[in-house]
Design a protein around this motif. Structure first.
Motif, PDB file in Angstrom:
ATOM      1  N   VAL A  12      14.268 -27.172  17.633  1.00  0.00           N
ATOM      2  CA  VAL A  12      13.978 -27.412  16.092  1.00  0.00           C
ATOM      3  C   VAL A  12      14.191 -26.092  15.574  1.00  0.00           C
ATOM      4  O   VAL A  12      14.368 -25.262  16.254  1.00  0.00           O
ATOM      5  CB  VAL A  12      12.361 -27.776  15.824  1.00  0.00           C
ATOM      6  CG1 VAL A  12      12.217 -27.595  14.432  1.00  0.00           C
ATOM      7  CG2 VAL A  12      12.045 -28.887  16.460  1.00  0.00           C
ATOM      8  N   GLU A  13      14.802 -25.907  14.297  1.00  0.00           N
ATOM      9  CA  GLU A  13      15.301 -24.950  13.713  1.00  0.00           C
ATOM     10  C   GLU A  13      14.520 -24.430  12.279  1.00  0.00           C
ATOM     11  O   GLU A  13      14.349 -25.703  11.539  1.00  0.00           O
ATOM     12  CB  GLU A  13      16.780 -24.706  13.429  1.00  0.00           C
ATOM     13  CG  GLU A  13      17.328 -23.490  12.984  1.00  0.00           C
ATOM     14  CD  GLU A  13      18.932 -23.285  12.828  1.00  0.00           C
ATOM     15  OE1 GLU A  13      19.232 -22.385  12.550  1.00  0.00           O
ATOM     16  OE2 GLU A  13      19.627 -24.231  13.729  1.00  0.00           O
ATOM     17  N   LYS A  27       5.039 -20.560   8.283  1.00  0.00           N
ATOM     18  CA  LYS A  27       5.745 -21.543   8.492  1.00  0.00           C
ATOM     19  C   LYS A  27       6.145 -22.043  10.023  1.00  0.00           C
ATOM     20  O   LYS A  27       6.113 -23.418  10.470  1.00  0.00           O
ATOM     21  CB  LYS A  27       7.239 -21.543   7.701  1.00  0.00           C
ATOM     22  CG  LYS A  27       6.629 -21.713   6.181  1.00  0.00           C
ATOM     23  CD  LYS A  27       8.185 -21.655   5.462  1.00  0.00           C
ATOM     24  CE  LYS A  27       7.948 -21.952   3.898  1.00  0.00           C
ATOM     25  NZ  LYS A  27       7.636 -23.174   3.719  1.00  0.00           N
ATOM     26  N   ALA A  28       6.458 -21.000  10.826  1.00  0.00           N
ATOM     27  CA  ALA A  28       6.733 -21.341  12.275  1.00  0.00           C
ATOM     28  C   ALA A  28       5.267 -21.700  12.917  1.00  0.00           C
ATOM     29  O   ALA A  28       5.712 -22.848  13.716  1.00  0.00           O
ATOM     30  CB  ALA A  28       7.221 -20.108  12.803  1.00  0.00           C
ATOM     31  N   THR A  44      14.959 -18.303  11.747  1.00  0.00           N
ATOM     32  CA  THR A  44      15.873 -17.269  11.106  1.00  0.00           C
ATOM     33  C   THR A  44      15.130 -16.536  10.059  1.00  0.00           C
ATOM     34  O   THR A  44      14.398 -17.405   9.343  1.00  0.00           O
ATOM     35  CB  THR A  44      16.881 -17.652  10.765  1.00  0.00           C
ATOM     36  OG1 THR A  44      17.887 -18.333  12.042  1.00  0.00           O
ATOM     37  CG2 THR A  44      17.949 -16.648  10.160  1.00  0.00           C
ATOM     38  N   ALA A  45      14.975 -15.297   9.908  1.00  0.00           N
ATOM     39  CA  ALA A  45      14.224 -14.712   9.262  1.00  0.00           C
ATOM     40  C   ALA A  45      14.951 -13.396   8.664  1.00  0.00           C
ATOM     41  O   ALA A  45      15.920 -12.852   9.271  1.00  0.00           O
ATOM     42  CB  ALA A  45      12.918 -14.222   9.420  1.00  0.00           C
ATOM     43  N   THR A  46      14.425 -12.934   7.345  1.00  0.00           N
ATOM     44  CA  THR A  46      15.327 -11.582   6.853  1.00  0.00           C
ATOM     45  C   THR A  46      14.136 -10.635   6.508  1.00  0.00           C
ATOM     46  O   THR A  46      14.766  -9.675   6.075  1.00  0.00           O
ATOM     47  CB  THR A  46      15.919 -12.054   5.449  1.00  0.00           C
ATOM     48  OG1 THR A  46      15.250 -12.671   4.478  1.00  0.00           O
ATOM     49  CG2 THR A  46      17.434 -12.815   5.746  1.00  0.00           C
ATOM     50  N   TYR A  77      14.544 -15.632  16.221  1.00  0.00           N
ATOM     51  CA  TYR A  77      13.485 -15.587  17.159  1.00  0.00           C
ATOM     52  C   TYR A  77      13.529 -17.117  17.891  1.00  0.00           C
ATOM     53  O   TYR A  77      13.649 -18.007  17.054  1.00  0.00           O
ATOM     54  CB  TYR A  77      11.898 -15.607  16.527  1.00  0.00           C
ATOM     55  CG  TYR A  77      11.925 -14.136  15.903  1.00  0.00           C
ATOM     56  CD1 TYR A  77      11.541 -13.053  16.461  1.00  0.00           C
ATOM     57  CD2 TYR A  77      12.057 -14.275  14.331  1.00  0.00           C
ATOM     58  CE1 TYR A  77      11.827 -11.821  15.529  1.00  0.00           C
ATOM     59  CE2 TYR A  77      12.152 -13.151  13.655  1.00  0.00           C
ATOM     60  CZ  TYR A  77      12.067 -11.907  14.128  1.00  0.00           C
ATOM     61  OH  TYR A  77      11.835 -10.745  13.494  1.00  0.00           O
ATOM     62  N   TRP A  78      13.295 -17.292  19.137  1.00  0.00           N
ATOM     63  CA  TRP A  78      13.304 -18.204  20.144  1.00  0.00           C
ATOM     64  C   TRP A  78      11.929 -18.448  20.476  1.00  0.00           C
ATOM     65  O   TRP A  78      11.604 -17.593  21.306  1.00  0.00           O
ATOM     66  CB  TRP A  78      14.348 -18.371  21.054  1.00  0.00           C
ATOM     67  CG  TRP A  78      15.624 -18.833  20.374  1.00  0.00           C
ATOM     68  CD1 TRP A  78      16.147 -19.997  20.441  1.00  0.00           C
ATOM     69  CD2 TRP A  78      16.605 -17.810  19.945  1.00  0.00           C
ATOM     70  NE1 TRP A  78      17.545 -19.973  20.062  1.00  0.00           N
ATOM     71  CE2 TRP A  78      17.998 -18.491  19.578  1.00  0.00           C
ATOM     72  CE3 TRP A  78      16.660 -16.397  19.762  1.00  0.00           C
ATOM     73  CZ2 TRP A  78      18.804 -17.920  19.119  1.00  0.00           C
ATOM     74  CZ3 TRP A  78      17.502 -15.593  18.883  1.00  0.00           C
ATOM     75  CH2 TRP A  78      18.728 -16.486  18.773  1.00  0.00           C
ATOM     76  N   LEU A  79      10.923 -19.527  20.136  1.00  0.00           N
ATOM     77  CA  LEU A  79       9.766 -19.470  20.841  1.00  0.00           C
ATOM     78  C   LEU A  79       9.460 -20.589  21.508  1.00  0.00           C
ATOM     79  O   LEU A  79      10.119 -21.806  20.963  1.00  0.00           O
ATOM     80  CB  LEU A  79       8.778 -19.465  19.601  1.00  0.00           C
ATOM     81  CG  LEU A  79       8.644 -18.173  18.878  1.00  0.00           C
ATOM     82  CD1 LEU A  79       7.935 -18.522  17.455  1.00  0.00           C
ATOM     83  CD2 LEU A  79       7.550 -17.477  19.518  1.00  0.00           C
ATOM     84  N   ARG A  80       9.083 -20.694  22.670  1.00  0.00           N
ATOM     85  CA  ARG A  80       8.636 -21.959  23.609  1.00  0.00           C
ATOM     86  C   ARG A  80       7.061 -22.089  23.357  1.00  0.00           C
ATOM     87  O   ARG A  80       6.580 -21.451  23.635  1.00  0.00           O
ATOM     88  CB  ARG A  80       9.115 -21.658  24.838  1.00  0.00           C
ATOM     89  CG  ARG A  80       8.636 -23.073  25.781  1.00  0.00           C
ATOM     90  CD  ARG A  80       9.065 -22.933  27.216  1.00  0.00           C
ATOM     91  NE  ARG A  80      10.257 -22.078  27.609  1.00  0.00           N
ATOM     92  CZ  ARG A  80      11.595 -22.771  27.550  1.00  0.00           C
ATOM     93  NH1 ARG A  80      11.727 -24.093  27.303  1.00  0.00           N
ATOM     94  NH2 ARG A  80      12.616 -21.983  27.923  1.00  0.00           N
ATOM     95  N   LYS A  81       6.877 -23.441  22.792  1.00  0.00           N
ATOM     96  CA  LYS A  81       5.620 -23.900  22.862  1.00  0.00           C
ATOM     97  C   LYS A  81       4.825 -23.730  24.249  1.00  0.00           C
ATOM     98  O   LYS A  81       5.409 -24.556  25.035  1.00  0.00           O
ATOM     99  CB  LYS A  81       5.266 -25.134  21.982  1.00  0.00           C
ATOM    100  CG  LYS A  81       3.909 -25.494  21.825  1.00  0.00           C
ATOM    101  CD  LYS A  81       3.769 -26.724  20.866  1.00  0.00           C
ATOM    102  CE  LYS A  81       2.362 -26.972  20.643  1.00  0.00           C
ATOM    103  NZ  LYS A  81       1.987 -27.920  19.921  1.00  0.00           N
TER     104      LYS A  81
END
Length: 82
Positions: A12-13, A27-28, A44-46, A77-81
């Motif tokens: 998911v992105e 939101k994440a 993706t964030a700024t 960022y890549w997050l694994r639940k």
């Protein structure tokens, strides 16, 4: 341009570009709540403050921060639940 070589695959992105903290993290968190264990979310964030937020969140929540990167003011960022 971001070098995506070696970036983890994701399920998911979330594009949180233009949002100020704490919105990218909130939101994440909402998206992660709906994902199965082991799923990977790419964000993706700024907002520069998101670096601190996502690193702390991963450490405190038990989710795994697989990778984080910054290029030209764009943070990913890549997050694994858990």
């Amino acid at each position: 341009m971001v070098d995506m070589a070696g970036a983890p695959e994701h399920d998911v992105e979330l594009d949180a570009s233009g949002l100020s903290c704490p919105l990218p993290l909130l939101k994440a968190k909402l998206l992660l709540n709906g994902l199965a264990s082991g799923a990977v979310l790419r964000v993706t964030a700024t907002d520069p403050g998101s670096q601190r937020d996502f690193r702390s969140f991963a450490r405190l929540s038990g989710h795994e921060l697989l990778r984080d990167e910054e290029a030209d003011g764009v943070f990913r960022y890549w997050l694994r639940k858990a």
